[in-house]
Design a protein around this motif. Structure first.
Motif, PDB file in Angstrom:
ATOM      1  N   VAL A 196       0.849  -1.190   0.000  1.00 20.10           N
ATOM      2  CA  VAL A 196       0.000   0.000   0.000  1.00 20.10           C
ATOM      3  C   VAL A 196       0.885   1.240   0.000  1.00 20.10           C
ATOM      4  CG1 VAL A 196      -1.922  -1.112   1.194  1.00 20.10           C
ATOM      5  CG2 VAL A 196      -0.130  -0.007   2.530  1.00 20.10           C
ATOM      6  N   ASP A 227      -8.277  -2.921  -6.150  1.00 12.15           N
ATOM      7  CA  ASP A 227      -7.272  -1.890  -5.908  1.00 12.15           C
ATOM      8  C   ASP A 227      -7.238  -1.463  -4.446  1.00 12.15           C
ATOM      9  OD1 ASP A 227      -9.680  -0.628  -5.790  1.00 12.15           O
ATOM     10  OD2 ASP A 227      -9.187   0.985  -7.194  1.00 12.15           O
ATOM     11  N   GLU A 228      -7.754  -2.317  -3.569  1.00 11.49           N
ATOM     12  CA  GLU A 228      -7.725  -2.031  -2.140  1.00 11.49           C
ATOM     13  C   GLU A 228      -7.080  -3.186  -1.380  1.00 11.49           C
ATOM     14  OE1 GLU A 228     -11.427   0.868  -0.904  1.00 11.49           O
ATOM     15  OE2 GLU A 228     -11.787  -1.290  -0.960  1.00 11.49           O
ATOM     16  N   THR A 246      -9.680  -0.602   5.126  1.00 11.18           N
ATOM     17  CA  THR A 246      -9.098  -0.760   3.794  1.00 11.18           C
ATOM     18  C   THR A 246      -8.165   0.409   3.513  1.00 11.18           C
ATOM     19  OG1 THR A 246     -10.849   0.487   2.663  1.00 11.18           O
ATOM     20  CG2 THR A 246     -11.206  -1.881   2.980  1.00 11.18           C
ATOM     21  N   GLY A 297      -8.674   5.593   2.883  1.00 14.13           N
ATOM     22  CA  GLY A 297      -9.267   4.312   3.214  1.00 14.13           C
ATOM     23  C   GLY A 297     -10.564   4.448   3.987  1.00 14.13           C
ATOM     24  N   PHE A 317      -6.903  -4.853   2.505  1.00 11.81           N
ATOM     25  CA  PHE A 317      -7.759  -4.837   3.690  1.00 11.81           C
ATOM     26  C   PHE A 317      -7.065  -5.550   4.844  1.00 11.81           C
ATOM     27  CE2 PHE A 317      -9.036  -8.707   1.407  1.00 11.81           C
ATOM     28  CZ  PHE A 317      -8.972  -9.665   2.410  1.00 11.81           C
ATOM     29  N   PRO A 344      -5.906   2.147  -0.045  1.00 12.04           N
ATOM     30  CA  PRO A 344      -5.676   2.027  -1.492  1.00 12.04           C
ATOM     31  C   PRO A 344      -4.296   1.451  -1.786  1.00 12.04           C
ATOM     32  CG  PRO A 344      -5.497   4.314  -0.804  1.00 12.04           C
ATOM     33  CD  PRO A 344      -5.987   3.556   0.390  1.00 12.04           C
ATOM     34  N   THR A 345      -4.222   0.631  -2.827  1.00 12.41           N
ATOM     35  CA  THR A 345      -2.929   0.072  -3.240  1.00 12.41           C
ATOM     36  C   THR A 345      -2.258   0.949  -4.291  1.00 12.41           C
ATOM     37  OG1 THR A 345      -4.039  -1.294  -4.910  1.00 12.41           O
ATOM     38  CG2 THR A 345      -3.646  -2.286  -2.756  1.00 12.41           C
ATOM     39  N   LYS A 378      -5.977  -8.598  -0.265  1.00 12.26           N
ATOM     40  CA  LYS A 378      -6.232  -7.590  -1.284  1.00 12.26           C
ATOM     41  C   LYS A 378      -7.545  -7.900  -1.984  1.00 12.26           C
ATOM     42  CE  LYS A 378      -2.375  -7.718  -3.683  1.00 12.26           C
ATOM     43  NZ  LYS A 378      -1.333  -7.339  -4.687  1.00 12.26           N
TER      44      LYS A 378
END
Length: 258
Positions: free
Chosen positions: A138, A175-176, A247, A230, A178, A249-250, A172
């Motif tokens: 992340v 695109d998130e 969560t 997130g 967790f 974002p990646t 994952k």
């Protein structure tokens, strides 16, 4: 006549607005007084333990290992309280800068688990981490993410009875990334869940006065996660434990300042 009625209605509306403002002011004052009382209680307990342990010296003025460890634990507790207060003031003043970099959630979680493991051992709890084989990367401030995970783990340990379990799940989804922290502790009453992330919130059946805490940790966690882009939420049932989900974002996002 119409003008007089409209004027009277406007005057009455202003009276209602002033009354509402006065009620809000009274609630703020009560909230401040309640927080100061909680703060005094939270600071007094570790200080009293440190003072008592420091007096348990032998004839040569030396402490034994047990009392030295007690002083260390209570000093760490005081340090966490002060850090939370400082972070709270920085959030209010807009002075926290997120220093983002690519970090692996698995590595930060392992670090957080090492920090809380002694507390889990004292409570005879088992911490289980479920994670994928590949990195969960992340774009985040590693110090702040460690703070988030440590806070959630500390709460889970605090409200789980001896012999219980705390489970951390990392993964994952698109695109998130967790991370979930679950426990089989006392849970949270349904009417309290909606306000659990509010400042100074204290739930009777979970984040409650019986277990201590000033009610600012989860509020800070939510703010830090939100400024990372997130989300965080909780599911719980009284007597059946709680699960906190968050969560991140990646993908890279612009730097944020709280």
């Amino acid at each position: 006549l119409i003008s007089s009625v409209q004027s009277a209605l406007r005057a009455r509306q202003r009276q209602y607005e002033v009354r509402d403002l006065m009620r809000q002011l009274e609630e703020r004052i009560q909230e401040r007084d309640r927080f100061l009382a909680i703060l005094g209680h939270e600071l007094r307990n570790p200080l009293a333990a440190i003072l008592l342990a420091s007096q348990m010296t032998d004839g040569d003025g030396r402490l034994d290992g047990e009392h030295a460890r007690l002083i260390e634990r209570q000093s760490q507790h005081l340090s966490r309280l002060v850090n939370d207060l400082l972070d709270l003031s920085r959030v209010a003043a807009g002075k926290i800068v997120l220093k983002r970099e690519q970090v692996d959630l698995r590595e930060i979680t392992a670090q957080s688990v090492r920090v809380v493991q002694p507390s889990a051992d004292r409570h005879r709890l088992t911490i289980v981490v479920s994670e994928p084989d590949e990195p969960v990367v992340v774009q985040a401030d590693p110090t702040r993410i460690d703070q988030i995970i440590t806070n959630l783990l500390t709460n889970a340990i605090k409200y789980t009875p001896e012999g219980g379990h705390v489970t951390v799940t990392i993964g994952k989804d698109g695109d998130e990334a967790f991370l979930n922290v679950s426990d089989d502790g006392v849970g949270i009453a349904p009417e309290r869940i909606g306000g659990i992330f509010e400042l100074f919130a204290q739930a009777d059946n979970a984040i409650g006065r019986a277990q201590g805490g000033m009610g600012i940790g989860l509020a800070l966690v939510r703010r830090i996660i939100e400024f990372h882009g997130g989300r965080i939420w909780v599911q719980s049932e009284p007597g059946a434990g709680s699960t906190f989900f968050f969560t991140l974002p990646t993908q890279p996002t612009p730097d944020s300042v709280i």
